[in-house]
Design a protein around this motif. Structure first.
Motif, PDB file in Angstrom:
ATOM      1  N   VAL A  79       0.822  -1.213   0.000  1.00  0.00           N
ATOM      2  CA  VAL A  79       0.000   0.000   0.000  1.00  0.00           C
ATOM      3  C   VAL A  79       0.857   1.266   0.000  1.00  0.00           C
ATOM      4  CG1 VAL A  79      -1.683   1.354   1.310  1.00  0.00           C
ATOM      5  CG2 VAL A  79      -1.976  -1.113   1.095  1.00  0.00           C
ATOM      6  N   ASP A  80       1.832   1.338   0.904  1.00  0.00           N
ATOM      7  CA  ASP A  80       2.679   2.529   0.993  1.00  0.00           C
ATOM      8  C   ASP A  80       3.493   2.739  -0.278  1.00  0.00           C
ATOM      9  OD1 ASP A  80       1.764   3.084   3.537  1.00  0.00           O
ATOM     10  OD2 ASP A  80       3.406   2.031   4.539  1.00  0.00           O
ATOM     11  N   SER A  81       3.980   1.650  -0.851  1.00  0.00           N
ATOM     12  CA  SER A  81       4.786   1.745  -2.069  1.00  0.00           C
ATOM     13  C   SER A  81       3.946   2.216  -3.253  1.00  0.00           C
ATOM     14  CB  SER A  81       5.418   0.391  -2.396  1.00  0.00           C
ATOM     15  OG  SER A  81       6.278  -0.020  -1.360  1.00  0.00           O
ATOM     16  N   PHE A  82       2.750   1.645  -3.384  1.00  0.00           N
ATOM     17  CA  PHE A  82       1.888   2.044  -4.502  1.00  0.00           C
ATOM     18  C   PHE A  82       1.435   3.495  -4.340  1.00  0.00           C
ATOM     19  CE2 PHE A  82      -1.800   2.098  -7.317  1.00  0.00           C
ATOM     20  CZ  PHE A  82      -1.317   1.401  -8.409  1.00  0.00           C
ATOM     21  N   PHE A  83       1.277   3.919  -3.104  1.00  0.00           N
ATOM     22  CA  PHE A  83       0.960   5.331  -2.846  1.00  0.00           C
ATOM     23  C   PHE A  83       2.047   6.235  -3.419  1.00  0.00           C
ATOM     24  CE2 PHE A  83       2.097   8.906  -0.077  1.00  0.00           C
ATOM     25  CZ  PHE A  83       0.992   9.715  -0.250  1.00  0.00           C
ATOM     26  N   GLN A  84       3.315   5.822  -3.263  1.00  0.00           N
ATOM     27  CA  GLN A  84       4.430   6.611  -3.786  1.00  0.00           C
ATOM     28  C   GLN A  84       4.342   6.756  -5.303  1.00  0.00           C
ATOM     29  OE1 GLN A  84       6.652   8.341  -2.090  1.00  0.00           O
ATOM     30  NE2 GLN A  84       5.946   7.602  -0.107  1.00  0.00           N
ATOM     31  N   ALA A  85       3.887   5.695  -5.983  1.00  0.00           N
ATOM     32  CA  ALA A  85       3.741   5.751  -7.441  1.00  0.00           C
ATOM     33  C   ALA A  85       2.639   6.731  -7.836  1.00  0.00           C
ATOM     34  CB  ALA A  85       3.444   4.356  -7.983  1.00  0.00           C
ATOM     35  N   ILE A  86       1.543   6.723  -7.081  1.00  0.00           N
ATOM     36  CA  ILE A  86       0.464   7.679  -7.353  1.00  0.00           C
ATOM     37  C   ILE A  86       0.957   9.104  -7.112  1.00  0.00           C
ATOM     38  CG2 ILE A  86      -1.848   8.445  -6.684  1.00  0.00           C
ATOM     39  CD1 ILE A  86      -2.422   5.566  -5.778  1.00  0.00           C
ATOM     40  N   LYS A  87       1.720   9.274  -6.053  1.00  0.00           N
ATOM     41  CA  LYS A  87       2.291  10.593  -5.736  1.00  0.00           C
ATOM     42  C   LYS A  87       3.179  11.085  -6.873  1.00  0.00           C
ATOM     43  CE  LYS A  87       5.215  12.958  -2.330  1.00  0.00           C
ATOM     44  NZ  LYS A  87       6.005  12.799  -1.061  1.00  0.00           N
ATOM     45  N   GLU A  88       3.991  10.191  -7.447  1.00  0.00           N
ATOM     46  CA  GLU A  88       4.869  10.566  -8.557  1.00  0.00           C
ATOM     47  C   GLU A  88       4.054  11.052  -9.746  1.00  0.00           C
ATOM     48  OE1 GLU A  88       8.137  11.439 -10.761  1.00  0.00           O
ATOM     49  OE2 GLU A  88       8.154  10.830  -8.651  1.00  0.00           O
ATOM     50  N   ALA A  89       2.984  10.346 -10.068  1.00  0.00           N
ATOM     51  CA  ALA A  89       2.119  10.759 -11.171  1.00  0.00           C
ATOM     52  C   ALA A  89       1.491  12.122 -10.883  1.00  0.00           C
ATOM     53  CB  ALA A  89       1.029   9.710 -11.399  1.00  0.00           C
ATOM     54  N   TYR A  90       1.051  12.297  -9.667  1.00  0.00           N
ATOM     55  CA  TYR A  90       0.443  13.565  -9.238  1.00  0.00           C
ATOM     56  C   TYR A  90       1.425  14.727  -9.434  1.00  0.00           C
ATOM     57  CZ  TYR A  90      -1.359  17.079  -5.943  1.00  0.00           C
ATOM     58  OH  TYR A  90      -1.796  18.259  -5.361  1.00  0.00           O
ATOM     59  N   LEU A  91       2.671  14.529  -8.978  1.00  0.00           N
ATOM     60  CA  LEU A  91       3.679  15.589  -9.078  1.00  0.00           C
ATOM     61  C   LEU A  91       4.025  15.916 -10.526  1.00  0.00           C
ATOM     62  CD1 LEU A  91       6.119  14.536  -6.192  1.00  0.00           C
ATOM     63  CD2 LEU A  91       4.516  16.463  -6.199  1.00  0.00           C
ATOM     64  N   GLU A  92       4.076  14.896 -11.375  1.00  0.00           N
ATOM     65  CA  GLU A  92       4.409  15.129 -12.784  1.00  0.00           C
ATOM     66  C   GLU A  92       3.308  15.898 -13.502  1.00  0.00           C
ATOM     67  OE1 GLU A  92       5.895  11.857 -15.053  1.00  0.00           O
ATOM     68  OE2 GLU A  92       7.147  11.123 -13.414  1.00  0.00           O
ATOM     69  N   VAL A  93       2.068  15.579 -13.178  1.00  0.00           N
ATOM     70  CA  VAL A  93       0.958  16.320 -13.772  1.00  0.00           C
ATOM     71  C   VAL A  93       0.964  17.753 -13.257  1.00  0.00           C
ATOM     72  CG1 VAL A  93      -1.557  16.533 -13.904  1.00  0.00           C
ATOM     73  CG2 VAL A  93      -0.484  14.280 -14.082  1.00  0.00           C
ATOM     74  N   GLN A  94       1.154  17.906 -11.967  1.00  0.00           N
ATOM     75  CA  GLN A  94       1.187  19.229 -11.345  1.00  0.00           C
ATOM     76  C   GLN A  94       2.270  20.108 -11.980  1.00  0.00           C
ATOM     77  OE1 GLN A  94       2.520  19.638  -7.144  1.00  0.00           O
ATOM     78  NE2 GLN A  94       0.490  20.469  -6.743  1.00  0.00           N
ATOM     79  N   ALA A  95       3.413  19.496 -12.281  1.00  0.00           N
ATOM     80  CA  ALA A  95       4.541  20.237 -12.858  1.00  0.00           C
ATOM     81  C   ALA A  95       4.467  20.346 -14.381  1.00  0.00           C
ATOM     82  CB  ALA A  95       5.851  19.554 -12.463  1.00  0.00           C
TER      83      ALA A  95
END
Length: 338
Positions: free
Chosen positions: A306-322
């Protein structure tokens, strides 16, 4: 602005229970995030019904049904040709249709790359997409690409990887001028094969902050912000680092459970051991970007919790944001017209 991400909920070794729990965690962490979970609708809904926290965020997620799943052992060609209603394919289609801004999957890497490239296409001027991920270092982490998408890259492709990676690092890590190193068997100018030497010349002539060759151990020292290499070497380095982390954990456990005295020492050292384990945990750095596509796609480790997959979602979020895709498109377009 609302950031929308599709989740290949059925992909990976752990499937729907893990991807849904990680998604709920992401919704709690990012108030402007909306998620579309793709997979068997009844199974996904059942997981949400179990989770009390999910009900608080019901308006910020939806479910898209997919009747098929791409198996981890399935060939990319089979996944591409025969499984057009797979959770992976539907999740990527949502990016193409502009229904979401990004896709995250823990599924088969080869299939994810093949389907993403077929459906989204590459940015004009980009020959090959590359996989970029984070690697732990003594001072935090560094970024590295390619990690396995391309196994016989020409110097021009390696320069392309460096440009895309530098843009991604600059805007997701807020580093004004990321340092770039080229992976080689030594730091001296005369070392390396012809491809590496030709790539070095291209990097020197570019506008990138190229600092020269880096060796394998430099990856973990954190001497540069971005390490560039062919996917063959990059994937070996990635898997080797994961193996070393597992080996160290194995020997530490063995040493501390040897007898009653070592068990007592282990008990006293528990806080230190927890910090050590957290520092080397691959899940902390989970989420590899498929750079060069006309859309954000992030690959999670297949066995992510769960924690690891959350990190992947976070990465996608940051890339879209940027707005990484737009920035790479603009940069590559400028170079194409020069």
């Amino acid at each position: 602005m609302t950031i929308k991400v599709s989740i290949d909920a059925s992909g990976g070794d752990r499937g729907i229970p893990t991807t849904v729990a990680a998604g709920i965690k992401a919704l709690i962490a990012f108030s402007d995030l909306h998620l579309v979970f793709v997979g068997d609708k009844s199974s996904i809904q059942a997981e949400f019904d179990k989770n009390i926290s999910a009900q608080k965020h019901a308006k910020r997620f939806s479910i898209a049904h997919a009747s098929e799943v791409v198996a981890m052992c399935e060939s990319p060609s089979t996944a591409l040709r025969k499984k057009k209603d797979s959770s992976m394919r539907v999740a990527i289609n949502l990016v193409k249709d502009n229904s979401v801004d990004a896709c995250v999957s823990a599924g088969n890497t080869g299939a994810l790359m093949a389907i993403s490239r077929f459906v989204l296409k590459t940015i004009k001027g980009v020959d090959r997409p590359a996989i970029m991920g984070r690697m732990p270092t003594m001072n935090g982490h560094t970024h590295m690409l390619d990690l396995g998408a391309n196994v016989d890259s020409k110097p021009e492709a390696l320069l392309e990887f460096a440009v895309m990676g530098s843009i991604a690092v600059k805007y997701t890590e807020n580093i004004a001028l990321p340092t770039v190193g080229l992976l080689n068997i030594g730091e001296e100018e005369m070392k390396g094969n012809d491809k590496i030497k030709q790539t070095a010349e291209l990097l020197k002539a570019s506008d990138l902050n190229y600092v020269g060759f880096v060796e394998g151990d430099d990856i973990y020292k954190g001497t540069v912000d971005l390490v560039v290499c062919d996917g063959f070497e990059g994937n070996i380095a990635l898997k080797a680092s994961e193996g070393v982390a597992s080996m160290m954990g194995h020997y530490l456990k063995q040493a501390f459970t040897k007898n009653i005295f070592t068990k007592l020492i282990a008990l006293i050292a528990t806080p230190v051991l927890k910090d050590f384990k957290a520092s080397l945990n691959p899940g902390k750095y989970n989420g590899a970007s498929l750079l060069g596509l006309r859309g954000v796609v992030v690959k999670s480790h297949g066995g992510a919790d769960v924690d690891s997959f959350f990190q992947a979602i976070k990465e996608a979020y940051l890339e879209v944001q940027a707005k990484i895709t737009e920035k790479i498109t603009k940069q590559v377009g400028q170079q194409t017209h020069e």
